[in-house]
Scaffold this motif. Structure first.
Motif, PDB file in Angstrom:
ATOM      1  N   SER A  78      46.976 -72.655  -0.033  1.00 27.23           N
ATOM      2  CA  SER A  78      46.133 -73.009   1.115  1.00 27.23           C
ATOM      3  C   SER A  78      46.334 -72.028   2.262  1.00 27.23           C
ATOM      4  O   SER A  78      45.374 -71.669   2.964  1.00 27.23           O
ATOM      5  CB  SER A  78      46.453 -74.431   1.587  1.00 27.23           C
ATOM      6  N   ALA A  82      43.546 -69.661   3.967  1.00 29.65           N
ATOM      7  CA  ALA A  82      43.330 -69.660   5.419  1.00 29.65           C
ATOM      8  C   ALA A  82      43.384 -68.242   5.970  1.00 29.65           C
ATOM      9  O   ALA A  82      42.562 -67.851   6.814  1.00 29.65           O
ATOM     10  CB  ALA A  82      44.371 -70.545   6.104  1.00 29.65           C
ATOM     11  N   GLU A  86      40.207 -66.356   7.891  1.00 30.23           N
ATOM     12  CA  GLU A  86      40.292 -65.854   9.266  1.00 30.23           C
ATOM     13  C   GLU A  86      40.094 -64.341   9.334  1.00 30.23           C
ATOM     14  O   GLU A  86      39.630 -63.811  10.337  1.00 30.23           O
ATOM     15  CB  GLU A  86      41.640 -66.239   9.883  1.00 30.23           C
ATOM     16  N   SER A 205      54.342 -79.555   6.867  1.00 27.63           N
ATOM     17  CA  SER A 205      53.373 -80.404   6.164  1.00 27.63           C
ATOM     18  C   SER A 205      53.978 -81.733   5.729  1.00 27.63           C
ATOM     19  O   SER A 205      53.269 -82.728   5.571  1.00 27.63           O
ATOM     20  CB  SER A 205      52.826 -79.664   4.938  1.00 27.63           C
ATOM     21  N   ARG A 211      46.951 -80.979   5.720  1.00 25.88           N
ATOM     22  CA  ARG A 211      45.800 -80.382   6.395  1.00 25.88           C
ATOM     23  C   ARG A 211      46.107 -80.085   7.856  1.00 25.88           C
ATOM     24  O   ARG A 211      45.656 -79.068   8.406  1.00 25.88           O
ATOM     25  CB  ARG A 211      44.576 -81.299   6.290  1.00 25.88           C
ATOM     26  N   SER A 212      46.864 -80.962   8.516  1.00 30.01           N
ATOM     27  CA  SER A 212      47.243 -80.697   9.905  1.00 30.01           C
ATOM     28  C   SER A 212      48.090 -79.436   9.997  1.00 30.01           C
ATOM     29  O   SER A 212      47.933 -78.633  10.926  1.00 30.01           O
ATOM     30  CB  SER A 212      48.019 -81.887  10.480  1.00 30.01           C
ATOM     31  N   ILE A 214      47.989 -76.861   7.975  1.00 30.13           N
ATOM     32  CA  ILE A 214      47.119 -75.707   7.751  1.00 30.13           C
ATOM     33  C   ILE A 214      46.283 -75.412   8.988  1.00 30.13           C
ATOM     34  O   ILE A 214      46.086 -74.244   9.362  1.00 30.13           O
ATOM     35  CB  ILE A 214      46.211 -75.930   6.525  1.00 30.13           C
ATOM     36  N   ARG A 215      45.796 -76.441   9.663  1.00 32.20           N
ATOM     37  CA  ARG A 215      45.031 -76.208  10.889  1.00 32.20           C
ATOM     38  C   ARG A 215      45.897 -75.517  11.955  1.00 32.20           C
ATOM     39  O   ARG A 215      45.443 -74.608  12.662  1.00 32.20           O
ATOM     40  CB  ARG A 215      44.472 -77.529  11.419  1.00 32.20           C
ATOM     41  N   SER A 216      47.150 -75.933  12.052  1.00 36.47           N
ATOM     42  CA  SER A 216      48.073 -75.296  12.987  1.00 36.47           C
ATOM     43  C   SER A 216      48.324 -73.848  12.589  1.00 36.47           C
ATOM     44  O   SER A 216      48.416 -72.954  13.453  1.00 36.47           O
ATOM     45  CB  SER A 216      49.389 -76.079  13.018  1.00 36.47           C
ATOM     46  N   ARG A 218      46.241 -71.892  11.010  1.00 32.63           N
ATOM     47  CA  ARG A 218      45.038 -71.137  11.367  1.00 32.63           C
ATOM     48  C   ARG A 218      45.062 -70.747  12.853  1.00 32.63           C
ATOM     49  O   ARG A 218      44.659 -69.635  13.220  1.00 32.63           O
ATOM     50  CB  ARG A 218      43.794 -71.972  11.077  1.00 32.63           C
ATOM     51  N   GLU A 219      45.514 -71.665  13.703  1.00 29.96           N
ATOM     52  CA  GLU A 219      45.572 -71.374  15.134  1.00 29.96           C
ATOM     53  C   GLU A 219      46.533 -70.228  15.414  1.00 29.96           C
ATOM     54  O   GLU A 219      46.288 -69.374  16.284  1.00 29.96           O
ATOM     55  CB  GLU A 219      46.006 -72.636  15.896  1.00 29.96           C
TER      56      GLU A 219
END
Length: 225
Positions: A78, A82, A86, A205, A211-212, A214-216, A218-219
């Motif tokens: 994942s 990501a 990006e 994780s 998923r949270s 992975i979102r972090s 990405r940021e």
């Protein structure tokens, strides 16, 4: 003559250092297996199996990965996806696809692998033939037990330019240099990005959810870019 090599059990020290070792990964090693016999076995068992095969000049290893092996692997996949999103890169994930060279009598199924730099060259390929196709740009091994086969030498013989090795919350990056892998602080595929933060991502994780996490991640990538 076929010889069965027993799989060693975890030592008390290993049990203390890694609780996952209390449930050892199922693994069996067979010696004296010809390439033709191995190919017949592959045809019999098919590709719809959870076991992973490794073969090197007469020695066959069969292992059954554990959940403790698969969960971090999924997070690493994942994270790579990501990174590709990006960076607006096309990648081709082939998972535990079979990498083999009949002329070398070598076969390995990585835990997962990706075409990145050479994605366009294999985009329309439904099967990879290493006698004419480039090897994956990145292969990943997530080990909770040590293999009985020298996998680094095997991947080097197949020409895989980059190998990631994840074990005990540590991710190591190896680059192929003059036929041998050398430890590197940066990735060839993603040179400017925080690949070494992936172990932190895996641990995060377990607290906030996959998923949270992975979102972090990405940021963090966007902040670098």
């Amino acid at each position: 003559m076929v010889n069965l090599v027993p799989t060693p059990s975890a030592t008390p020290q290993q049990l203390n250092q890694n609780p996952a070792a209390k449930i050892p990964e199922s693994r069996v090693t067979l010696e004296g297996i010809s390439w033709s016999t191995f190919q017949t076995l592959l045809a019999e068992v098919g590709e719809s199996r959870s076991s992973r095969f490794t073969y090197d000049q007469g020695v066959l290893e069969i292992r059954m990965p554990l959940q403790a092996h698969e969960e971090p692997l999924g997070m690493i996949e994942s994270a790579i996806e990501a990174l590709a999103d990006e960076l607006d890169l096309e990648i081709k994930k082939l998972g535990a696809t079979s990498l083999k060279r009949a002329d070398l009598k070598k076969f390995v199924e990585p835990d997962t692998c990706f075409y990145i730099q050479h994605e366009a060259a294999v985009r329309q390929k439904s099967a990879i033939d290493l006698s004419i196709d480039p090897p994956p740009d990145l292969a990943i091994e997530s080990d909770y037990t040590n293999s009985s086969l020298p996998k680094f030498a095997l991947y080097a013989a197949l020409g895989v330019p980059e190998l990631w090795h994840y074990q005990q919350q540590t991710l190591e990056i190896y680059l192929l240099v003059e036929g041998k892998y050398q430890l590197s602080e940066t990735s060839l595929a993603f040179p400017i990005l925080p690949v070494t933060e992936i172990p932190q991502l895996i641990e995060q994780s377990k607290v906030v959810g996959q998923r949270s996490a992975i979102r972090s991640f990405r940021e963090k990538i966007r902040a670098i870019l």
